[in-house]
Design a protein around this motif. Sequence first.
Motif, PDB file in Angstrom:
ATOM      1  N   SER A  91       0.803  -1.312   0.295  1.00  0.00           N
ATOM      2  CA  SER A  91       0.039  -0.203   0.038  1.00  0.00           C
ATOM      3  C   SER A  91       0.916   1.203  -0.073  1.00  0.00           C
ATOM      4  N   ARG A  93      -0.785   4.222   0.539  1.00  0.00           N
ATOM      5  CA  ARG A  93      -1.871   4.941   1.381  1.00  0.00           C
ATOM      6  C   ARG A  93      -2.194   4.672   2.325  1.00  0.00           C
ATOM      7  N   TYR A  96      -5.378   2.379   2.826  1.00  0.00           N
ATOM      8  CA  TYR A  96      -5.144   1.011   1.957  1.00  0.00           C
ATOM      9  C   TYR A  96      -4.504   0.110   2.980  1.00  0.00           C
ATOM     10  N   GLY A 156      -7.929   2.097  -8.081  1.00  0.00           N
ATOM     11  CA  GLY A 156      -6.625   2.331  -7.512  1.00  0.00           C
ATOM     12  C   GLY A 156      -5.663   2.100  -8.649  1.00  0.00           C
ATOM     13  N   ASP A 181      -1.626   4.232  -5.895  1.00  0.00           N
ATOM     14  CA  ASP A 181      -2.115   3.838  -4.614  1.00  0.00           C
ATOM     15  C   ASP A 181      -1.518   2.247  -3.922  1.00  0.00           C
TER      16      ASP A 181
END
Length: 291
Positions: A91, A93, A96, A156, A181
Amino acid sequence: MKKWILGVIGGSGLYEIDGVENGRWERIESPWGPASDEVYRGTLNGIDIVFLPRHGRGHNISPTHLNFRANIDVLKRCGVTDILSLSAVGSLREDYKPGDFVMVDQFIDRTFAREKSFFGQGVVAHVSMAHPVCERLAHMAADAADLLDVTVHRGGTYLVMEGPQFSTLAESKLYRQWGCDVIGMTNMPEAKLAREAEMSYATIGMVTDYDCWHEEEDNVSVTNVLEVLKGNADLARATVKNIVEAMTKMDRRPTDQGIETGLDFALITPPEARDSKLLNKLDAVAGRVLK
């Protein structure tokens, strides 16, 4: 109207799904060389399904050395119409989180050591990759995962790195600045080749870690990746079952994106100038337009 034939590319244990009938391993020969493994074919709720362990049983092929062309070619030879890719991703982010599922809809391809096209010297073609994921299949996958105890993110951008090493901290921060993402090593050129073969393609990214950018989390390692993947194995298999269940309730019609006819205006080499040896290798992936 074509019937659904679902191809699944992912971990070697994905085929262990209750209810698969007439399951058997088959070796499919490809003019592009050996695929990662034999395919496991069977029927689930009346839908034909074909599993391909991306890295081989035993995970003995690195991302760089995967024969992506052979993998997609053998699925095409099996009659697969729709490919679901299940992949471990890091991830980029905060929201996420490890254990979450991401329905990827865009890619940035940063790989550099892989054969990326079925076409080339002797037969040149250019397909559109503006929207690399089949919207219908991605929607079905998201709906299937939503029925389970897992957080699902719809959409994403997946940064595909070459590997096999994980990112440097500077790279991880750069990809976050780009607006990516998730990050992984496997979905390119897989998605490009599926589009050239006129097959619907969608990816479920299974988040295993925060790469190395997160100051409060451990840097990515094989140990934590495998730990999260083990916990997600049942969810991945259940998602496949739910997608198949959805397929039993609807006819397979051509996609609104025109994926099944993507080569109609892609070939640029005129027939009289095409290389016969390459044409022979293209019999499965491009046979519809080359006949």
